[in-house]
Write a protein that holds these residues in place. Sequence first.
Motif, short mmCIF file in Angstrom:
data_model
loop_
_atom_site.label_atom_id
_atom_site.label_comp_id
_atom_site.label_asym_id
_atom_site.label_seq_id
_atom_site.Cartn_x
_atom_site.Cartn_y
_atom_site.Cartn_z
N ALA A 54 -13.47 71.95 9.14
CA ALA A 54 -14.21 70.75 9.52
C ALA A 54 -13.93 69.58 8.57
CB ALA A 54 -15.70 71.06 9.55
N THR A 55 -13.85 69.84 7.27
CA THR A 55 -13.63 68.75 6.32
C THR A 55 -12.26 68.10 6.53
OG1 THR A 55 -12.91 70.43 4.74
CG2 THR A 55 -15.18 69.65 4.55
N ALA A 56 -11.23 68.95 6.75
CA ALA A 56 -9.89 68.40 6.98
C ALA A 56 -9.85 67.60 8.28
CB ALA A 56 -8.87 69.53 7.02
N ALA A 57 -10.57 68.10 9.31
CA ALA A 57 -10.59 67.39 10.59
C ALA A 57 -11.30 66.05 10.45
CB ALA A 57 -11.29 68.25 11.65
N LEU A 58 -12.35 66.00 9.63
CA LEU A 58 -13.05 64.73 9.43
C LEU A 58 -12.14 63.71 8.74
CD1 LEU A 58 -16.61 65.95 8.35
CD2 LEU A 58 -16.03 64.60 10.37
N VAL A 59 -11.37 64.17 7.75
CA VAL A 59 -10.43 63.26 7.08
C VAL A 59 -9.40 62.73 8.07
CG1 VAL A 59 -8.61 63.14 5.34
CG2 VAL A 59 -10.74 64.35 4.82
N ILE A 67 -8.74 65.59 17.74
CA ILE A 67 -9.55 65.93 16.56
C ILE A 67 -11.00 66.16 16.96
CG2 ILE A 67 -10.36 65.10 14.32
CD1 ILE A 67 -7.76 63.45 14.15
N ALA A 68 -11.52 65.32 17.87
CA ALA A 68 -12.90 65.49 18.32
C ALA A 68 -13.08 66.84 19.01
CB ALA A 68 -13.28 64.35 19.27
N ASN A 69 -12.08 67.24 19.81
CA ASN A 69 -12.16 68.55 20.47
C ASN A 69 -12.13 69.68 19.44
OD1 ASN A 69 -12.07 70.30 22.86
ND2 ASN A 69 -10.01 70.78 22.19
N ASN A 70 -11.30 69.50 18.39
CA ASN A 70 -11.26 70.52 17.33
C ASN A 70 -12.60 70.63 16.62
OD1 ASN A 70 -8.60 71.07 17.91
ND2 ASN A 70 -7.79 69.76 16.30
N LEU A 71 -13.20 69.47 16.30
CA LEU A 71 -14.49 69.49 15.60
C LEU A 71 -15.57 70.13 16.48
CD1 LEU A 71 -14.53 65.98 13.88
CD2 LEU A 71 -14.62 68.20 12.74
N ALA A 72 -15.53 69.84 17.79
CA ALA A 72 -16.53 70.41 18.69
C ALA A 72 -16.41 71.93 18.78
CB ALA A 72 -16.39 69.79 20.09
#
Length: 247
Positions: free
Chosen positions: A208-213, A22-27
């Motif tokens: 980004a919002t879905a990844a944060l959840v 998830i961190a890689n996706n957000l980055a």
Amino acid sequence: MDRLIYTSLAAMRGSMSRQTAIANNLANAQTPGFRADMASAQSLWLDGSGLDARAMASEEVLGADMKAGTVTQTGRDLDIAMQGDALLVVQAKNGEEAYTRRGDLQISPSGLLTTGDGNPVQGGQGPVTIPPADAITIDQEGRVWIVPQGGDPENPQEVDRLRLATPTGSDIAKGLDGLFRVKGGGILPDDPEARLLTRSIEGSNVTATAALVEMIEASRSWDTQLKMIGDVRDMDSATANLMQLPR
């Protein structure tokens, strides 16, 4: 109690792998053409006498979300977006043929046409090299046109044609460098019918919002397993105290 601790440790390893994906996706939420990593849990069955019914849980990145990203018009001559499921053929850092959806093309000081992350774009004769020119355009079929320095703008010259491949019928996997390759080796067939959206670029398909959840859920899962290990330690201590003989 030992089994409960090992079960929690396996779950914590899974949560850590999930948080890493998830961190890689957000980055890469703003990286052109990025495809989100997908982490999934699976059972690893133990092999050996008396272990046939035992399995360990494992969660790791097993694939990429191939859903298309949003295409935005930029007006930049070297920005392209692949239509459908077509992939742009590039040369990876190790020299292998690889594939990407990244279309923010650049020209290096030596004239080499590369993606935004520096991978040489492949044409019909190998890496595409752009000679000095007054103007450069790419048409919908992937042909690269230039107006040579001092040349007639009404008579552009074709330099090369970008290679576009189709993953249909092939099993591809995403590498650590973010590029796709054919599982087990091999190359994808070229797709002469593939078309481009010119002066446009496809964004990342990460929301980004879905990844944060998802990150919050993975963090809570980690905390739950950590608390369970603490509870097991307390139960073990209480049991040991209960069994102590009175002095």
